[in-house]
Scaffold this motif. Structure first.
Motif, PDB file in Angstrom:
ATOM      1  N   UNK A  65      -9.573   3.475   4.317  1.00 54.07           N
ATOM      2  CA  UNK A  65      -8.357   3.121   3.573  1.00 54.07           C
ATOM      3  C   UNK A  65      -7.204   2.807   4.517  1.00 54.07           C
ATOM      4  N   UNK A  66      -6.877   3.762   5.382  1.00 49.49           N
ATOM      5  CA  UNK A  66      -5.693   3.580   6.232  1.00 49.49           C
ATOM      6  C   UNK A  66      -5.912   2.484   7.267  1.00 49.49           C
ATOM      7  N   UNK A  67      -7.137   2.385   7.786  1.00 41.52           N
ATOM      8  CA  UNK A  67      -7.419   1.338   8.767  1.00 41.52           C
ATOM      9  C   UNK A  67      -7.351  -0.042   8.132  1.00 41.52           C
ATOM     10  N   UNK A  68      -7.953  -0.174   6.957  1.00 43.47           N
ATOM     11  CA  UNK A  68      -7.900  -1.462   6.275  1.00 43.47           C
ATOM     12  C   UNK A  68      -6.479  -1.869   5.943  1.00 43.47           C
ATOM     13  N   UNK A  69      -5.708  -0.921   5.415  1.00 45.83           N
ATOM     14  CA  UNK A  69      -4.312  -1.210   5.094  1.00 45.83           C
ATOM     15  C   UNK A  69      -3.539  -1.659   6.336  1.00 45.83           C
ATOM     16  N   UNK A  70      -3.703  -0.921   7.430  1.00 45.63           N
ATOM     17  CA  UNK A  70      -2.946  -1.222   8.645  1.00 45.63           C
ATOM     18  C   UNK A  70      -3.361  -2.571   9.231  1.00 45.63           C
ATOM     19  N   UNK A  71      -4.659  -2.800   9.346  1.00 45.53           N
ATOM     20  CA  UNK A  71      -5.126  -4.039   9.974  1.00 45.53           C
ATOM     21  C   UNK A  71      -4.789  -5.250   9.123  1.00 45.53           C
ATOM     22  N   UNK A  72      -4.874  -5.099   7.790  1.00 41.87           N
ATOM     23  CA  UNK A  72      -4.464  -6.195   6.923  1.00 41.87           C
ATOM     24  C   UNK A  72      -2.989  -6.488   7.043  1.00 41.87           C
ATOM     25  N   UNK A  73      -2.175  -5.439   7.049  1.00 47.04           N
ATOM     26  CA  UNK A  73      -0.727  -5.625   7.162  1.00 47.04           C
ATOM     27  C   UNK A  73      -0.354  -6.235   8.505  1.00 47.04           C
ATOM     28  N   UNK A 104       3.992  -5.436  13.633  1.00 44.99           N
ATOM     29  CA  UNK A 104       4.666  -4.147  13.814  1.00 44.99           C
ATOM     30  C   UNK A 104       4.436  -3.178  12.658  1.00 44.99           C
ATOM     31  N   UNK A 105       3.571  -3.524  11.732  1.00 40.42           N
ATOM     32  CA  UNK A 105       3.328  -2.676  10.566  1.00 40.42           C
ATOM     33  C   UNK A 105       2.745  -1.325  10.981  1.00 40.42           C
ATOM     34  N   UNK A 106       3.027  -0.306  10.183  1.00 37.84           N
ATOM     35  CA  UNK A 106       2.501   1.039  10.417  1.00 37.84           C
ATOM     36  C   UNK A 106       2.016   1.634   9.102  1.00 37.84           C
ATOM     37  N   UNK A 107       1.161   2.650   9.207  1.00 38.51           N
ATOM     38  CA  UNK A 107       0.712   3.415   8.046  1.00 38.51           C
ATOM     39  C   UNK A 107       1.004   4.880   8.296  1.00 38.51           C
ATOM     40  N   UNK A 108       1.749   5.499   7.391  1.00 39.28           N
ATOM     41  CA  UNK A 108       2.099   6.920   7.475  1.00 39.28           C
ATOM     42  C   UNK A 108       1.295   7.673   6.421  1.00 39.28           C
ATOM     43  N   UNK A 109       0.496   8.638   6.866  1.00 39.53           N
ATOM     44  CA  UNK A 109      -0.486   9.308   6.023  1.00 39.53           C
ATOM     45  C   UNK A 109      -0.072  10.737   5.722  1.00 39.53           C
ATOM     46  N   UNK A 110      -0.257  11.138   4.469  1.00 38.21           N
ATOM     47  CA  UNK A 110      -0.134  12.544   4.084  1.00 38.21           C
ATOM     48  C   UNK A 110      -1.425  12.939   3.383  1.00 38.21           C
ATOM     49  N   UNK A 111      -2.126  13.945   3.907  1.00 38.80           N
ATOM     50  CA  UNK A 111      -3.347  14.455   3.286  1.00 38.80           C
ATOM     51  C   UNK A 111      -3.024  15.718   2.500  1.00 38.80           C
ATOM     52  N   UNK A 112      -3.507  15.797   1.254  1.00 38.89           N
ATOM     53  CA  UNK A 112      -3.151  16.907   0.376  1.00 38.89           C
ATOM     54  C   UNK A 112      -4.337  17.790   0.002  1.00 38.89           C
ATOM     55  N   UNK A 113      -5.510  17.531   0.586  1.00 44.42           N
ATOM     56  CA  UNK A 113      -6.700  18.384   0.414  1.00 44.42           C
ATOM     57  C   UNK A 113      -7.138  18.520  -1.036  1.00 44.42           C
ATOM     58  N   UNK A 114      -6.898  17.500  -1.833  1.00 45.10           N
ATOM     59  CA  UNK A 114      -7.341  17.485  -3.223  1.00 45.10           C
ATOM     60  C   UNK A 114      -7.238  16.059  -3.735  1.00 45.10           C
ATOM     61  N   UNK A 115      -8.040  15.776  -4.760  1.00 39.56           N
ATOM     62  CA  UNK A 115      -7.940  14.470  -5.411  1.00 39.56           C
ATOM     63  C   UNK A 115      -7.130  14.539  -6.703  1.00 39.56           C
ATOM     64  N   UNK A 116      -6.869  15.749  -7.161  1.00 44.74           N
ATOM     65  CA  UNK A 116      -6.139  15.889  -8.423  1.00 44.74           C
ATOM     66  C   UNK A 116      -5.224  17.103  -8.348  1.00 44.74           C
ATOM     67  N   UNK A 131      -2.715  -6.854   3.466  1.00 48.15           N
ATOM     68  CA  UNK A 131      -2.127  -8.194   3.568  1.00 48.15           C
ATOM     69  C   UNK A 131      -0.989  -8.334   2.559  1.00 48.15           C
ATOM     70  N   UNK A 132      -1.226  -7.881   1.330  1.00 46.66           N
ATOM     71  CA  UNK A 132      -0.164  -7.932   0.320  1.00 46.66           C
ATOM     72  C   UNK A 132       1.043  -7.118   0.766  1.00 46.66           C
ATOM     73  N   UNK A 133       0.786  -5.899   1.285  1.00 45.30           N
ATOM     74  CA  UNK A 133       1.889  -5.048   1.738  1.00 45.30           C
ATOM     75  C   UNK A 133       2.648  -5.698   2.875  1.00 45.30           C
ATOM     76  N   UNK A 134       1.935  -6.364   3.781  1.00 45.67           N
ATOM     77  CA  UNK A 134       2.594  -7.035   4.885  1.00 45.67           C
ATOM     78  C   UNK A 134       3.550  -8.122   4.427  1.00 45.67           C
TER      79      UNK A 134
END
Length: 360
Positions: free
Chosen positions: A171-179, A185-197, A146-149
């Protein structure tokens, strides 16, 4: 933070009571107990593990001399992990907490140690002496969406994740649906990096998303590289694990508040002390409120986010409410259907409008 060598492992924490001091009465209550934490990272990672260690310290402070705590940092996923859990059992710990899902590496030990209690975060195995706990965070992601929107003109949100798990999907669903409640017309573009650090991978992912033109960047990393790059680019940002406004002093929006770890750990240890600890057959989900806002987030945006939070808390609003399709066009929720937090814990698909991650 001090460390004590036990059987070749680096075990951090205080030693407050000898192993033989935890005398048990007829009701199962004990005068004192030992509790151990197994961490995937170091306790000063400025992220996930640091928040768990704050929870450990909170339990230690609350229970005083009745609780002896220790921790084992930087435990990943190999045969040595099972040996670590077994050693902690052999050392006489009454309860053992894991701050990531170790699955069979833990259950191999827990099934053979029925007198030891175990709690595994984000786990999916239930037994008389082991149960999972986690965070109801899809609602927090929705509020950040919602804030991002409100804050982004183009409605484009970037997300840096680790693995295609329910955590990332929520995470991505909540961000998208809130926005989309603000900007359809909001979108979420995801990059997965296979690590947390991994600061280098986080920087590469952040630069790719920022260069592509996202107007808000969020991530599940355990270090602030993407926050700092967002600040440099003048792009709004937020953090998963703790309050890190210092990394993006002008563009910080908010974060997930993980302060419930302390009360949870205290309660579990108190139950062991009282002889009332029992397992359960569903995940224990902790509340995950949104944290404090950055200094430049307009008041009307803050008010909108907090109003949505109240609606989510009351049940007037649901993060997941049909009709909803996944991003491959398959209907996942029909009109009027909803998912609660327990159902969201098992979600394995991204909603339509999310790119870079596919249904499992």
């Amino acid at each position: 933070m001090g460390a004590v060598g036990i059987g070749g492992l680096a075990i951090g924490g205080s030693v407050l009571a000898a192993c033989g001091d935890d005398e048990e009465d007829a009701s199962g209550a004990k005068e004192s107990i030992k509790a151990a934490w197994v961490y995937i990272g170091p306790p000063d990672d400025n992220g996930w593990t640091q928040e768990h260690d704050r929870g450990r310290l909170a339990a230690q402070a609350a229970l005083g001399d009745r609780l002896e705590t220790s921790f084992v940092p930087n435990i990943e996923f190999d045969a040595g992990t099972t040996e670590t859990f077994q050693q902690l059992v052999d050392d006489g710990n009454d309860i053992i907490f894991a701050n990531t899902e170790y699955a069979g590496l833990l259950t191999e030990v827990s099934d053979n140690a029925p007198d030891t209690k175990f709690c595994e975060i984000n786990g999916h195995y239930y037994s008389d002496n082991l149960f999972p706990f986690y965070l109801a965070h899809e609602t927090t992601a929705y509020q950040l969406g919602v804030a991002a929107g409100h804050l982004t003109e183009n409605g484009r949100i970037g997300y840096i994740g680790a693995f295609p798990t329910a955590t990332a999907f929520n995470d991505v669903n909540g961000l998208l649906l809130g926005a989309r409640s603000v900007n359809p017309d909001a979108t979420v573009e995801t990059v997965l990096v296979s690590t947390f650090f991994d600061p280098q991978k986080a920087a590469q992912a952040a630069n790719a998303l920022l260069d592509a033109g996202v107007g808000f960047l969020f991530g599940v990393m355990d270090e602030p590289t993407f926050l700092q790059l967002s600040e440099e680019a003048g792009v709004w940002t937020g953090y998963w694990n703790l309050d890190f406004r210092s990394a993006a002093p002008t563009k910080y929006v908010s974060h997930f508040d993980l302060s419930e770890f302390g009360p949870f750990y205290t309660e579990q240890c108190q139950r062991v002390l009282d002889g009332t600890w029992v397992s359960q057959d569903e995940v224990w989900l902790l509340d995950t409120p949104i944290g404090d806002f950055g200094p430049n987030v307009p008041q009307d945006v803050q008010d909108a986010v907090l109003d949505v939070g109240a609606q989510l808390d009351s049940g007037e609003l649901h993060v997941y409410e049909g009709p909803l399709n996944d991003n491959e066009g398959n209907q996942r929720l029909a009109a009027g259907e909803t998912l609660d937090s327990l159902q969201a814990y098992a979600i394995d698909w991204p909603v339509e409008g999310v790119s870079g991650i596919s249904p499992v």
